[in-house]
Design a protein around this motif. Structure first.
Motif: not given
Length: 226
Positions: A88-116
């Motif tokens: 998982l990783e989200d470092q995209f430059d997003v329109d501020p209105d969309s980011a605000s409405l969607r509560s979208r903030v950057p996500l640092e790289f993460l590797a996950i195993l056996n998630p629930q």
């Protein structure tokens, strides 16, 4: 309705062979599309099928494929590997209105195993969602807006972490992949749009105009995981 998802029939040897083929190919593997069996089976829990070196190299390849696509997440079954691993990783430059409405903030790289994941609270958020394994399509999916994720790190540590907003959506989408679930299984199908039609008619921060124009309810699509 989501029926009972069958477990993969692939054993440790089969998984290792698929990974070795990908790692030795000399080029990035393709992202498999809907209809590939790995996308419709419950992936095997990671329990040492790969060596530390193989796992590290596979995570690096998955991250590169995710970036090239481009996307914000990639699950091992999307490369035809029936193993409970996602990046998982989200470092995209997003329109501020969309980011605000969607509560979208950057996500640092993460590797996950056996998630629930489990829902925290009762809040739901409905937005258009796409998938690298359903190329060219988007649909509205109602998902919990906060979840608790339990997972293992590549070094074997057990972790718990709470995600909210768009990060919670990414976590749920990728964890669903590891259980043979595609976002269309949870989507309001009347909202289904090609990328071109979405861009022409519904590309805005929220879904109000799409809901009215396409005639769908933005609540959860009635599904069962039993």
């Amino acid at each position: 309705m989501i029926q009972t998802v069958p477990p993969t029939t692939a054993g440790a040897h089969d998984i290792r062979q698929i990974v070795e083929r990908i790692l030795s190919a000399g080029s990035l593997p393709p992202i498999v599309q809907a209809g590939h069996p790995a996308l419709r089976q419950r992936a095997a829990r990671f329990d040492g099928q790969l060596s530390t070196d193989e796992l590290t190299r596979l995570i690096a390849v998955m991250r590169q494929v995710m970036h090239e696509a481009p996307g914000v997440g990639l699950a091992a079954p999307q490369l035809g590997i029936p193993l409970q691993l996602a990046v998982l990783e989200d470092q995209f430059d997003v329109d501020p209105d969309s980011a605000s409405l969607r509560s979208r903030v950057p996500l640092e790289f993460l590797a996950i195993l056996n998630p629930q994941y489990t829902q925290v609270g009762s809040g739901l958020a409905s937005f258009y969602e796409g998938c690298l394994s359903l190329s060219g399509l988007q649909a509205v999916v109602a998902r919990p807006d906060t979840v608790l994720l339990e997972y293992q790190t590549p070094d074997g540590a057990a972790e718990q972490r709470t995600f909210s907003g768009w990060q919670a959506r990414i976590v749920q989408h990728e964890t669903d992949h590891l259980n043979g679930i595609l976002y269309l299984d949870r989507a309001q199908l009347r909202s289904l749009s090609s990328n071109a039609e979405y861009a022409a008619h519904w590309a805005e921060p929220g879904i109000e105009n799409a809901r009215e124009g396409l005639g769908f309810d933005d609540g959860p699509a009635g599904i069962s995981l039993g």
